[in-house]
Structure formats: C-alpha cells, structure tokens
Design a protein around this motif. Structure first.
Motif, PDB file in Angstrom:
ATOM      1  N   SER A  14       0.827  -1.218   0.000  1.00  0.00           N
ATOM      2  CA  SER A  14       0.000   0.000   0.000  1.00  0.00           C
ATOM      3  C   SER A  14       0.861   1.268   0.000  1.00  0.00           C
ATOM      4  O   SER A  14       0.392   2.342  -0.364  1.00  0.00           O
ATOM      5  CB  SER A  14      -0.962   0.013   1.188  1.00  0.00           C
ATOM      6  OG  SER A  14      -0.282   0.324   2.392  1.00  0.00           O
ATOM      7  N   TYR A  15       2.119   1.138   0.394  1.00  0.00           N
ATOM      8  CA  TYR A  15       3.048   2.263   0.374  1.00  0.00           C
ATOM      9  C   TYR A  15       3.931   2.240  -0.876  1.00  0.00           C
ATOM     10  O   TYR A  15       4.917   2.965  -0.955  1.00  0.00           O
ATOM     11  CB  TYR A  15       3.925   2.258   1.627  1.00  0.00           C
ATOM     12  CG  TYR A  15       3.207   2.733   2.868  1.00  0.00           C
ATOM     13  CD1 TYR A  15       3.175   4.078   3.218  1.00  0.00           C
ATOM     14  CD2 TYR A  15       2.548   1.826   3.695  1.00  0.00           C
ATOM     15  CE1 TYR A  15       2.516   4.518   4.350  1.00  0.00           C
ATOM     16  CE2 TYR A  15       1.886   2.261   4.844  1.00  0.00           C
ATOM     17  CZ  TYR A  15       1.876   3.604   5.160  1.00  0.00           C
ATOM     18  OH  TYR A  15       1.213   4.036   6.285  1.00  0.00           O
ATOM     19  N   GLY A  16       3.576   1.394  -1.823  1.00  0.00           N
ATOM     20  CA  GLY A  16       4.313   1.328  -3.067  1.00  0.00           C
ATOM     21  C   GLY A  16       5.715   0.766  -2.945  1.00  0.00           C
ATOM     22  O   GLY A  16       6.557   1.017  -3.807  1.00  0.00           O
ATOM     23  N   CYS A  17       5.964   0.013  -1.873  1.00  0.00           N
ATOM     24  CA  CYS A  17       7.282  -0.600  -1.641  1.00  0.00           C
ATOM     25  C   CYS A  17       8.413   0.421  -1.734  1.00  0.00           C
ATOM     26  O   CYS A  17       9.513   0.116  -2.206  1.00  0.00           O
ATOM     27  CB  CYS A  17       7.531  -1.753  -2.617  1.00  0.00           C
ATOM     28  SG  CYS A  17       6.396  -3.127  -2.428  1.00  0.00           S
ATOM     29  N   GLN A  18       8.140   1.649  -1.272  1.00  0.00           N
ATOM     30  CA  GLN A  18       9.139   2.711  -1.349  1.00  0.00           C
ATOM     31  C   GLN A  18       9.924   2.820  -0.041  1.00  0.00           C
ATOM     32  O   GLN A  18       9.333   2.889   1.033  1.00  0.00           O
ATOM     33  CB  GLN A  18       8.467   4.037  -1.672  1.00  0.00           C
ATOM     34  CG  GLN A  18       7.836   4.055  -3.046  1.00  0.00           C
ATOM     35  CD  GLN A  18       7.246   5.416  -3.373  1.00  0.00           C
ATOM     36  OE1 GLN A  18       7.384   6.368  -2.623  1.00  0.00           O
ATOM     37  NE2 GLN A  18       6.584   5.484  -4.521  1.00  0.00           N
ATOM     38  N   GLU A  46      13.124  -7.244   2.302  1.00  0.00           N
ATOM     39  CA  GLU A  46      13.065  -7.858   0.976  1.00  0.00           C
ATOM     40  C   GLU A  46      12.230  -7.029   0.015  1.00  0.00           C
ATOM     41  O   GLU A  46      12.643  -6.746  -1.109  1.00  0.00           O
ATOM     42  CB  GLU A  46      12.490  -9.278   1.075  1.00  0.00           C
ATOM     43  CG  GLU A  46      13.432 -10.267   1.721  1.00  0.00           C
ATOM     44  CD  GLU A  46      12.769 -11.612   2.018  1.00  0.00           C
ATOM     45  OE1 GLU A  46      11.574 -11.804   1.701  1.00  0.00           O
ATOM     46  OE2 GLU A  46      13.462 -12.483   2.589  1.00  0.00           O
ATOM     47  N   LYS A  47      11.035  -6.631   0.469  1.00  0.00           N
ATOM     48  CA  LYS A  47      10.114  -5.914  -0.427  1.00  0.00           C
ATOM     49  C   LYS A  47      10.581  -4.496  -0.743  1.00  0.00           C
ATOM     50  O   LYS A  47      10.257  -3.963  -1.803  1.00  0.00           O
ATOM     51  CB  LYS A  47       8.702  -5.896   0.160  1.00  0.00           C
ATOM     52  CG  LYS A  47       8.069  -7.299   0.145  1.00  0.00           C
ATOM     53  CD  LYS A  47       6.602  -7.267   0.442  1.00  0.00           C
ATOM     54  CE  LYS A  47       5.855  -6.884  -0.780  1.00  0.00           C
ATOM     55  NZ  LYS A  47       4.727  -7.657  -1.177  1.00  0.00           N
ATOM     56  N   LEU A  48      11.354  -3.883   0.173  1.00  0.00           N
ATOM     57  CA  LEU A  48      11.842  -2.527  -0.077  1.00  0.00           C
ATOM     58  C   LEU A  48      13.221  -2.521  -0.736  1.00  0.00           C
ATOM     59  O   LEU A  48      13.729  -1.473  -1.119  1.00  0.00           O
ATOM     60  CB  LEU A  48      11.899  -1.719   1.221  1.00  0.00           C
ATOM     61  CG  LEU A  48      10.576  -1.477   1.943  1.00  0.00           C
ATOM     62  CD1 LEU A  48      10.781  -0.543   3.124  1.00  0.00           C
ATOM     63  CD2 LEU A  48       9.519  -0.909   1.005  1.00  0.00           C
TER      64      LEU A  48
END
Length: 159
Positions: A14-18, A46-48
């Motif tokens: 939901s935070y755009g992986c930022q 991992e996602k970021l």
C-alpha cells in the motif's frame, strides 16, 4: 509467505514498496501485530530492497518500536523526576516481580501484561503515576498497583 504475514505484505504494498516510507510501514505493521517480528522485518527488507540490518537499525533506534510481542494490557510506570522522587521505582519493582519478569523481559508469560517505564506521563502533580491501557492512575503505591492488575485478571478470568 505465511498467512501471518499476508497483512504485512499488503501494508508494504500500500506504500508502493518505497524505501522512503520505511518508518510509516513499520508503524502500521506494529499497529496490526502489536510488535515487529523477525519475519515481518525480513519481509520489509526484501520488499523494499534494503538490508535487514538497516531495517533492524531503524526498529531498534526508535523507542516506540517493539521487537517483543506485547501483552493484552500495557502497564506504564512513570520514571520522571516527580514520580521518581515520590517512589515510582518500588511500584515498578513490585509489578515486575508480580508478573514474574526477569532480565529485559517485559511481557508476562501468560501474555496478559507488558510492563514499561516512560520518561514522563505529564501528570507530575499526581505522582507517582502509572497507566494501564492509557488510563491514568494517580498517587499509586505498590499495593494499589498490584490490586489493579489483580482486578484485571479477575475480570478476564470471569469472561
């Protein structure tokens, strides 16, 4: 990915992986799970696309992040100057012993209570002060504090 981390993954997405949203992501994950598990922090890294060490450094730098599961009831004993002078330490010590806590452990074995200290609750005129789930309890004594915890235990066992 385990079902336990599904919600954490949704939060990160939901935070755009930022990377710039790291703290906000961690705050929301902690709000959801009541703490930041090792698995959740690894997933965030991992996602970021950042190191797990960086995620852990942020989690351990900010005092509001918890790496330990919290109890159903959060007990905070004020350690500010006014409370300290009016003997808040014996209150903390009595609760610590009552909950069977050792070392740096903050949560009782039954998962009912988490005991923390805070620098100031802003109720100096009512010292010594503690809160249970955000509710302020003024002019406390060790005996009165333990009676409050007993009341909560009785209430929950009666449900």
């Amino acid at each position: 990915m385990s079902n336990e981390l599904t919600r954490a993954s949704e939060i990160i997405d939901s935070y755009g992986c930022q990377q710039s949203n790291l703290i906000a992501i961690m705050q929301e994950i902690q709000a959801e799970y009541k703490y930041l598990s090792e698995e959740a922090l690894t997933l965030v890294a991992e996602k970021l696309g950042i190191s797990t060490a960086k995620v852990y450094s942020v989690a351990t730098f900010y005092e509001n992040f918890s790496l330990e599961a919290k109890g159903r009831h959060i007990v905070k004993v004020c350690a500010g100057t006014a409370c300290h002078v009016r003997k808040s330490q014996p209150i903390f010590d009595a609760i610590h012993e009552y909950l069977g806590l050792t070392g740096k452990k903050k949560t009782s074995a039954d998962g009912m209570f988490t005991l923390e200290t805070v620098a100031c609750l802003g109720a100096c005129g009512l010292a010594p002060v503690m809160t249970i789930d955000g509710e302020v309890h003024a002019k406390m004594t060790p005996e009165a504090a333990l009676a409050l915890l007993e009341d909560i235990r009785k209430e929950e066992s009666g449900k």
